[in-house]
Motif scaffolding. Structure first.
Motif, short mmCIF file in Angstrom:
data_model
loop_
_atom_site.label_atom_id
_atom_site.label_comp_id
_atom_site.label_asym_id
_atom_site.label_seq_id
_atom_site.Cartn_x
_atom_site.Cartn_y
_atom_site.Cartn_z
N THR A 61 -17.49 8.66 7.01
CA THR A 61 -16.18 8.86 7.63
C THR A 61 -15.97 10.31 8.03
O THR A 61 -15.56 10.62 9.15
N ASP A 80 -11.16 11.09 -1.97
CA ASP A 80 -10.07 10.27 -2.48
C ASP A 80 -8.92 10.20 -1.48
O ASP A 80 -8.80 11.06 -0.60
N PRO A 81 -8.07 9.18 -1.60
CA PRO A 81 -7.00 8.98 -0.61
C PRO A 81 -6.08 10.19 -0.42
O PRO A 81 -5.66 10.47 0.71
N GLU A 137 0.80 -1.22 0.00
CA GLU A 137 0.00 0.00 0.00
C GLU A 137 0.83 1.28 0.00
O GLU A 137 0.43 2.28 -0.58
N ARG A 194 -6.01 -2.40 13.96
CA ARG A 194 -6.85 -2.88 12.86
C ARG A 194 -8.16 -3.47 13.35
O ARG A 194 -8.86 -4.14 12.58
N ALA A 215 -14.98 6.48 3.16
CA ALA A 215 -16.29 5.89 2.91
C ALA A 215 -17.38 6.84 3.39
O ALA A 215 -17.11 7.77 4.15
N ARG A 219 -7.69 5.61 8.88
CA ARG A 219 -8.04 4.30 8.33
C ARG A 219 -8.42 4.38 6.86
O ARG A 219 -8.49 3.35 6.18
N ALA A 220 -8.68 5.60 6.37
CA ALA A 220 -9.12 5.77 4.98
C ALA A 220 -8.03 6.35 4.10
O ALA A 220 -8.29 6.75 2.98
N GLU A 221 -6.79 6.39 4.60
CA GLU A 221 -5.71 7.02 3.83
C GLU A 221 -5.38 6.24 2.55
O GLU A 221 -4.88 6.84 1.59
N VAL A 222 -5.62 4.96 2.53
CA VAL A 222 -5.28 4.14 1.36
C VAL A 222 -6.48 3.98 0.43
O VAL A 222 -6.36 4.10 -0.80
N THR A 223 -7.64 3.73 1.00
CA THR A 223 -8.82 3.42 0.18
C THR A 223 -9.70 4.63 -0.12
O THR A 223 -10.54 4.58 -1.01
N GLY A 224 -9.52 5.72 0.62
CA GLY A 224 -10.42 6.86 0.49
C GLY A 224 -11.52 6.79 1.53
O GLY A 224 -11.79 5.74 2.12
#
Length: 281
Positions: A176, A229-230, A61, A120, A173, A166-171
């Motif tokens: 959030t 977006d991330p 990642e 996690r 949701a 927690r959203a730094e990689v996927t963006g």
């Protein structure tokens, strides 16, 4: 050296000394530089341990990070985390005596539990918030109860940072950004409540700083609803970490320590500059 600075998130450590300053102000004590140093050492240890624990996921990642890029060996990162933890405990013992060592020990345990297991899980944001709460209480000494509202304020803001992180990689949701906004609003309310028993000047000074905190934090978090977006999430996390400084300054001013609050705010431009340099170069 640059790789090690990246590993421990060196610029972000400027958001840490204000924790113990806020705790001291709420408890009616003078800030202890040794306890501030102990909290910085604990923060750096947590960052190094974080990257050691995440090294396999980061290889996929975030391959640019120090460990997956090969600039820092995993064993060196783990050794550094352990050494910094030990240094933090020793510094807390010297500066705060037995009580300082006790609280620092709880803080160290919370940091390692977060990085090695809780991060996690659903308890991740709350466990990260607990680390900051303990950091504030570290500065309060024997009067820890008086510092609880300020500690909860900083903990609430940290909860929001963790939710965004927690959203730094996927963006981000749906929901959030809203959770982060609720956490920041709660932090402002708790910071205001922490100085209700103090004089009018202290309340007024804290109120101005709380308004500045909200102005610097809410817009960037609210913007994620339109641009989740991330890259924007990472920017929101970085700015939210820096947003801790005006929140801490508000708690310090609420305790009547205006000079200390002013000195704390003076670190904000430097923290922003260092953070942007490390993020863009």
């Amino acid at each position: 050296m640059r790789a090690l600075l990246e590993l421990v998130r060196a610029p972000a450590a400027l958001s840490v000394p204000g924790d113990t300053m806020a705790g001291a102000a709420a408890a009616g004590r003078r800030p202890a530089p040794g306890l501030a140093l102990a909290s910085v050492l604990m923060y750096w240890s947590g960052m190094a341990l974080n990257d050691w624990a995440d090294r396999e996921a980061d290889a996929i990642e975030r391959p640019e990070r120090p460990i997956p890029s090969g600039r820092v060996r995993p064993g060196a990162a783990l050794g550094l985390a352990a050494a910094l933890t030990g240094a933090g405990l020793a510094t807390a013992a010297v500066a705060g005596g037995r009580r300082g060592l006790t609280v620092a020990g709880l803080l160290a345990g919370a940091v390692w539990a977060y990085d090695l297991g809780l991060k996690r899980t659903a308890a991740g944001p709350a466990s990260m918030a607990a680390c900051r709460v303990l950091d504030v209480l570290l500065g309060a000494g024997e009067q820890a109860r008086a510092a609880v509202p300020a500690a909860l304020a900083i903990g609430a803001h940290t909860y929001g940072i963790s939710v965004l992180g927690r959203a730094e990689v996927t963006g981000a949701a749906p929901g959030t950004a809203e959770r982060a906004l609720v956490a920041s609003t709660a932090a402002a309310g708790l910071a205001a409540a922490s100085c209700l028993r103090n004089g009018a000047a202290a309340r007024a000074g804290a109120g101005v700083l709380i308004a500045g905190y909200l102005a610097s934090t809410l817009p960037v978090q609210a913007g994620l609803r339109a641009r989740p977006d991330p890259e924007n999430v990472r920017q929101a996390v970085r700015l939210s970490i820096l947003g801790l400084i005006p929140l801490q300054a508000a708690a310090v001013a609420g305790g009547g320590r205006f000079a200390t609050a002013g000195a704390l705010l003076c670190s904000l431009p430097m923290a922003r500059w260092l953070s942007s340099r490390l993020a863009t170069s």
